[in-house]
Motif scaffolding. Structure first.
Motif, PDB file in Angstrom:
ATOM      1  N   GLY A   6       0.801  -1.210   0.000  1.00 14.52           N
ATOM      2  CA  GLY A   6       0.000   0.000   0.000  1.00 14.52           C
ATOM      3  C   GLY A   6       0.834   1.259   0.000  1.00 14.52           C
ATOM      4  O   GLY A   6       1.970   1.287  -0.479  1.00 14.52           O
ATOM      5  N   ARG A   7       0.305   2.338   0.573  1.00 15.57           N
ATOM      6  CA  ARG A   7       0.903   3.655   0.518  1.00 15.57           C
ATOM      7  C   ARG A   7       2.132   3.742   1.416  1.00 15.57           C
ATOM      8  O   ARG A   7       2.225   3.084   2.448  1.00 15.57           O
ATOM      9  N   GLU A  11      -1.185  11.726   0.961  1.00 10.50           N
ATOM     10  CA  GLU A  11      -1.514  12.349  -0.329  1.00 10.50           C
ATOM     11  C   GLU A  11      -1.354  13.863  -0.161  1.00 10.50           C
ATOM     12  O   GLU A  11      -2.229  14.555   0.366  1.00 10.50           O
ATOM     13  N   CYS A 154       0.402  -1.033   8.667  1.00 10.41           N
ATOM     14  CA  CYS A 154       0.304  -1.113   7.212  1.00 10.41           C
ATOM     15  C   CYS A 154      -0.143  -2.480   6.709  1.00 10.41           C
ATOM     16  O   CYS A 154      -0.204  -2.705   5.501  1.00 10.41           O
ATOM     17  N   LYS A 238      -9.349   8.882  -4.946  1.00  8.01           N
ATOM     18  CA  LYS A 238      -8.381   9.961  -5.136  1.00  8.01           C
ATOM     19  C   LYS A 238      -9.082  11.260  -5.531  1.00  8.01           C
ATOM     20  O   LYS A 238      -9.977  11.270  -6.379  1.00  8.01           O
ATOM     21  N   GLU A 303      -8.066  -3.468   2.133  1.00  6.72           N
ATOM     22  CA  GLU A 303      -7.612  -2.817   0.910  1.00  6.72           C
ATOM     23  C   GLU A 303      -6.207  -2.257   1.112  1.00  6.72           C
ATOM     24  O   GLU A 303      -5.969  -1.485   2.041  1.00  6.72           O
ATOM     25  N   ASP A 304      -5.288  -2.633   0.226  1.00  5.64           N
ATOM     26  CA  ASP A 304      -3.909  -2.165   0.359  1.00  5.64           C
ATOM     27  C   ASP A 304      -3.786  -0.652   0.226  1.00  5.64           C
ATOM     28  O   ASP A 304      -2.890  -0.029   0.802  1.00  5.64           O
ATOM     29  N   SER A 305      -4.686  -0.056  -0.531  1.00  6.37           N
ATOM     30  CA  SER A 305      -4.601   1.384  -0.771  1.00  6.37           C
ATOM     31  C   SER A 305      -5.065   2.204   0.425  1.00  6.37           C
ATOM     32  O   SER A 305      -4.902   3.435   0.446  1.00  6.37           O
ATOM     33  N   ALA A 310      -3.587   7.032   4.181  1.00  4.34           N
ATOM     34  CA  ALA A 310      -4.577   7.402   3.154  1.00  4.34           C
ATOM     35  C   ALA A 310      -5.329   8.667   3.559  1.00  4.34           C
ATOM     36  O   ALA A 310      -6.565   8.689   3.638  1.00  4.34           O
TER      37      ALA A 310
END
Length: 323
Positions: A6-7, A11, A154, A238, A303-305, A310
């Motif tokens: 993931g991240r 952002e 994570c 996003k 969800e990896d994202s 996030a």
């Protein structure tokens, strides 16, 4: 523990938060929204009912076995105490008595704080102002996790642990990210809470006090209502940093799910937020939205994202406080 994926950073954006401009546009187009900026006449009575309910529960749990005490702390007390924190959230915007009676709002919040067991309301007010003024602001918005949280939590198993420990992170994070001087109201909040806790312990012993603290820890941790912590600002899509939830749990959470509406108009009490969407549906109906806080938690874990990283962050210029 699971595979790290993931991240690896937040952002970062270089634009202002969207709510200020949305507010200007909507008020120009729909001046009737201003009529919604009035105190909620019912919230004080709702808070009174919830506090009294927890006092009755304190009396009832004295004879329970510990396993049943913990069960009811999660299934019932957790819902009530979490709802009380959201009443405090609403009251922090002066929605109980109006902006002309700030002291009354602060004391009602301290009263709502009593069953939670730990002094919280005055500190929340102090930091929540910055959450609205500097949404996602680096070093200013303490609702955004730290880099340590993003780095460590994570994997699915670690994210579950992070969700369970939310009460600790929300308590400790402001002290690390943006420490502020202790205020007189925070000292009064602490004193009143200590008197209340001592009285509960003296009258009922350890079990009522354990019930209240367990209700807060479990209800604010891995609990269906806690889905709102993630649903509100974690970047599920996003380009979007605030999301509304339109499911049934709004009925017991002072409409905190109407979060896009809330950030557009923080001075409108939760009871009137559905009317904002009704007046100006074209500003909300097309936006990404949630319909289940349980699904939000499930997606966040697997969800990896998604994860503590996030979140949208920006560098904010400090506003000058009026003299």
């Amino acid at each position: 523990m699971g595979n790290s994926a993931g991240r690896s950073d937040f952002e970062w954006v270089y634009s202002d938060q969207p709510h200020t401009q949305r507010r200007k546009e909507m008020l120009a187009k729909y001046p009737a929204i201003k009529a919604l900026m009035q105190p909620d006449p019912h919230i004080k009575w709702t808070v009174l009912g919830m506090v009294l309910t927890q006092l009755v529960a304190c009396w009832l749990v004295q004879g329970l076995a510990w396993r049943w005490l913990l069960f009811w702390a999660y299934a019932f007390g957790g819902c009530v105490n979490h709802s009380l924190t959201l009443a405090i959230h609403d009251i922090s915007h002066n929605t109980a008595f109006g902006t002309g009676y700030t002291a009354r709002n602060r004391w009602l919040a301290i009263f709502a704080n009593l069953p939670i067991g730990l002094p919280y309301s005055a500190s929340f007010k102090k930091y929540h102002v910055d959450h609205h003024r500097y949404l996602g602001g680096d070093g200013l918005d303490v609702d955004v996790p730290t880099r340590f949280e993003g780095w460590l939590f994570c994997t699915p198993a670690r994210k579950v642990l992070w969700l369970a420990l939310q009460p600790f992170f929300y308590t400790l994070r402001p002290l690390c990210v943006n420490p502020k001087a202790v205020t007189r109201m925070e000292m009064l909040n602490t004193l009143v809470q200590l008197v209340f806790n001592t009285t509960i312990f003296a009258l009922g012993g350890i079990k009522p006090m354990a019930y209240l603290l367990a209700s807060s820890f479990l209800g604010l941790g891995l609990h269906p209502i806690s889905g709102h912590f993630v649903a509100e600002h974690y970047m599920f899509l996003k380009g979007h940093e605030t999301y509304s939830y339109y499911g049934p749990l709004n009925w017991i959470t002072f409409n905190v799910g109407f979060h896009m509406e809330h950030h557009d108009f923080p001075s409108i009490p939760g009871c009137n937020l559905p009317l904002v969407r009704k007046i100006a549906p074209e500003y909300y109906d097309h936006l990404p939205q949630h319909h289940s806080w349980v699904k939000v938690l499930w997606d966040f874990v697997f969800e990896d994202s998604l994860g503590p990283y996030a979140r949208v962050k920006r560098v904010c210029k400090l506003a000058e406080d009026p003299m």
